[in-house]
Design an enzyme around this catalytic site. Structure first.
Site, PDB file in Angstrom:
ATOM      1  N   SER A 179       0.836  -1.208   0.000  1.00  0.00           N
ATOM      2  CA  SER A 179       0.000   0.000   0.000  1.00  0.00           C
ATOM      3  C   SER A 179       0.864   1.247   0.000  1.00  0.00           C
ATOM      4  CB  SER A 179      -0.889   0.019   1.242  1.00  0.00           C
ATOM      5  OG  SER A 179      -1.552   1.260   1.346  1.00  0.00           O
ATOM      6  N   TYR A 230      -1.808   0.143  10.403  1.00  0.00           N
ATOM      7  CA  TYR A 230      -1.907  -0.496   9.090  1.00  0.00           C
ATOM      8  C   TYR A 230      -0.692  -0.109   8.239  1.00  0.00           C
ATOM      9  CZ  TYR A 230      -3.806  -1.035   4.289  1.00  0.00           C
ATOM     10  OH  TYR A 230      -4.014  -1.349   2.976  1.00  0.00           O
TER      11      TYR A 230
END
Lengths: 441, 246
Positions: free
Chosen positions: B138, B151
């Site tokens: 990501s 995250y």
């Protein structure tokens, strides 16, 4: 609450948007005041729930396909474009495609959409064998011409009002190529256009683009596009059997100011379009299925051309005997008014299949009008001509017809209502369209 | 057995997983879909078979059950040509700040599990002398942000793992791809405010993964705009960055 509108961007209303991911989720969503929505290509308020709208595009799986028969089982959210892009290269196409490929299968069934072959081959529903339906009463049932046939006939063309279409089994047409052998005929006026369509009854595909800015002697001048599926040996050497369908490249980036569309710009556009088409008239040539069937799909968001206030499409069908006279009158009024935009579409239709299917044997005319001024009053006057001639309006395009116009045009309505009541006694399924045209509240 | 190439998608029921599976199937690959709920994967496998006339299989896989990984790889009918890990968990940052169990799950789902399983496949691929490994990481791993650093840090670890693995595996004929999708309209991001011009649909990511595998790309920002955005964000001095509401 989300503000929602159809492709015509009129009306703009509030409805809660639900995005279920499973059929159980759909079942939970089918409660008071809900209706299913596919890809939002219905022009008016047909796919907007009275209170909540069930978005179905997540259901995009093919369940099975039999290349021996062309029989396919698929979820309702599969787009026609996906079906064409996936199975075209394998030699299969839908029997019926409307003027845009960005409609869902569920939507195509619910509107019983027609294509340029309706006069000979019927509508989308004719090729649907069975439907898995979540009824308004909360039952999941399989409906077909043999099993629950009433519910089946009410669901084909039923505008989603019998329940949510979850899956369908339909047949695809086997084709050698993804190309169309096209012939263009130019017609100098409405009589010539109707004669040309009449004479082309045996053509698989036929449609006329009318210059609705043309007046007096030129009234109804048209280009008639006939089409047949091209065989492999008609293709030039080195041509792919299946053309590439490009995603819309050119987009309309902003809402054009309504000034852009005026009688001069429309007239100029139509003049050029007519002359360019007339030059191609005569011999056959082979074109890709994409521009042939979906001429407007190459311009993304073309609905923004009409500006922020949106537009109304008026699509009527007039029974054959009165068609010449009434269509002439409608075109006359539209061209006098001067803001009917771009090209109107004229096409011959055959019998419809579902109880509320739009087609009937006769001629259909579709005109676009920007939302402004006294347009609603003008269209009410046109509706009176349609009703008097025994015609009707297409519900998938409608955003404004009166209940009286609707009731006069659809004689099977009483039977439809009785079936709907059996499937959904509490009338859980309600759209903005059904509130406007069906319901007492 | 067919002579077609094969791809195994870990996290096959996610929107990006489904999109990647379709892209590879369309290109003629046989597809294995792996996920926790194998029954839920079956309709997607049927979809791939019907659409593309390829073989599609389903496999049970839980990214948190690291003890099962060796058995999972050994139990596959054949070692695939390409393995893609799309597994991940966004989680809820404010919850993760005080709930250690939740923070642990986010870290393990985005870093520990994906790294260990891909590392295991890397060993098999290196033994064979061929294979492609794809990790969907990501842009959130490029710099920790106040709003999702649990995250983001796990994704940062995963990106670093992939980068090191790539350096080592390339000498053995194995290619490693890192994918950084940016904003994607999926189940995971439903209801979130995404910036329109920086947001893509899942099929765009699926196609980008296929093309990265075929072109042997190392690091893919799915939308090219993200490479620029993250370049700016990565180079902001910490003193400035910590003052930004971002």
């Amino acid at each position: 609450m989300t503000t929602v509108s159809g492709w015509g961007r009129f009306p703009v209303v509030d409805s809660e948007m639900l995005r279920p991911r499973s059929f159980e989720g759909v079942a939970e969503a089918v409660v008071a005041g809900s209706v299913a929505r596919g890809n939002g290509r219905a022009y008016g308020d047909a796919a907007i729930g009275a209170a909540r709208t069930i978005a179905m595009t997540a259901f995009d799986r093919i369940r099975s396909f039999d290349p021996a028969t062309g029989r396919i089982r698929l979820e309702a959210g599969v787009l026609l474009s996906d079906l064409i892009d996936t199975f075209g290269p394998r030699g299969f196409l839908p029997f019926v495609v409307p003027g845009t490929r960005f409609v869902s299968i569920g939507g195509a069934i619910a509107a019983d959409v027609h294509g340029k072959n309706h006069h000979g081959e019927g509508g989308f529903g004719r090729y649907v064998e069975s439907i898995l339906l979540r009824s308004g009463a909360g039952e999941t049932i399989e409906v077909s011409r043999e099993q629950n046939s009433d519910a089946f006939l009410a669901t084909i063309g039923g505008m989603g009002l019998t329940g949510v279409i979850l899956e369908a089994t339909m047949r695809l047409r086997s084709v050698e190529t993804g190309w169309i052998r096209e012939r263009v005929i130019s017609a100098s006026d409405l009589d010539a256009a109707m004669r040309a369509l009449e004479a082309s009854d045996s053509a698989t595909y036929s449609v006329a683009w009318i210059d609705c800015a043309a007046r007096s002697r030129d009234l109804g001048r048209s280009l008639i596009y006939l089409g047949e599926h091209a065989s492999a040996d008609e293709l030039g050497r080195g041509a792919d059997r299946f053309p590439v369908g490009r995603n819309p490249g050119l987009a309309v980036p902003i809402d054009l100011p309504s000034m852009t569309l005026n009688r001069h710009s429309i007239r100029a556009f139509n003049e050029i379009y007519y002359r360019m088409g007339a030059r191609r008239a005569g011999g056959d040539h082979v074109v890709s299925l994409y521009p042939y069937f979906f001429p407007l799909d190459s311009i993304a968001d073309w609905n923004r051309i009409y500006g922020r206030r949106g537009f109304l499409q008026h699509q009527c069908v007039i029974p054959e005997v009165r068609a010449r006279e009434v269509l002439g009158e409608i075109l006359e009024r539209a061209s006098t008014r001067g803001d009917a935009s771009f090209l109107a579409v004229l096409k011959k239709l055959g019998h419809g299949d579902g109880l509320l299917s739009f087609p009937l044997p006769g001629y259909t005319l579709a005109l676009d009008f920007p939302v402004k001024g006294d347009i609603l009053k003008f269209l009410d006057e046109i509706d009176r001509l349609v009703v008097a001639a025994g015609g009707r309006l297409y519900l998938a395009k409608d955003a404004r017809q009166s209940r009286a116009t609707f009731e006069a045009g659809y004689p099977a309505l009483a039977r439809f209502n009785a079936i709907r009541k059996a499937l959904d006694p509490a009338k859980n399924i309600r759209s903005k369209l059904s509130q406007r045209l069906f319901d007492e509240v | 057995m067919t002579s077609r190439k094969s791809v195994l998608v870990l996290g096959g029921s996610s929107d990006i997983g489904r999109a990647a599976a379709r892209a590879f199937a369309k290109a003629g690959y046989d597809v294995g879909l792996a996920g926790r709920d194998v029954a839920a994967l079956e309709p997607d496998a049927a979809d791939l078979r019907a659409r593309y006339a390829i073989e599609a299989s389903t496999h049970t896989f839980d990214v948190l059950d690291t003890a099962s990984f060796e058995g999972f790889v050994a139990g596959l009918p054949a070692l695939p040509d390409v393995v893609i890990s799309i597994v991940g968990l966004l989680g809820v940052q404010p919850a993760a700040e005080s709930d250690l169990a939740h923070a642990t799950t986010i870290m393990r789902s985005n870093y520990e599990g994906p790294s260990l399983i891909l590392g295991l496949f890397a060993e098999k691929f290196l033994n064979r002398g061929s294979g492609t490994i794809v990790g969907v990481s990501s842009v959130a791993g490029d710099r920790g942000r106040a709003s999702n650093y649990v995250y983001g840090s796990a994704k940062a670890g995963f990106s670093a793992f992939l980068s090191g693995l790539r350096a080592r595996a390339s000498r053995g004929g194995v290619h490693v791809v890192t994918v950084k999708p940016g904003f994607v309209r999926t189940k995971m991001t439903e209801g979130m405010k995404l910036i329109g011009p920086l947001t893509v649909e899942a099929p765009v990511v699926g196609d980008a993964i296929l093309s990265a595998v075929e072109n042997k790309t190392d690091v893919v920002y799915v939308s090219g705009k993200w490479r620029l955005v993250m370049l700016v964000i990565k180079t902001l001095p910490e003193a400035v960055f910590k003052k930004l509401k971002f």
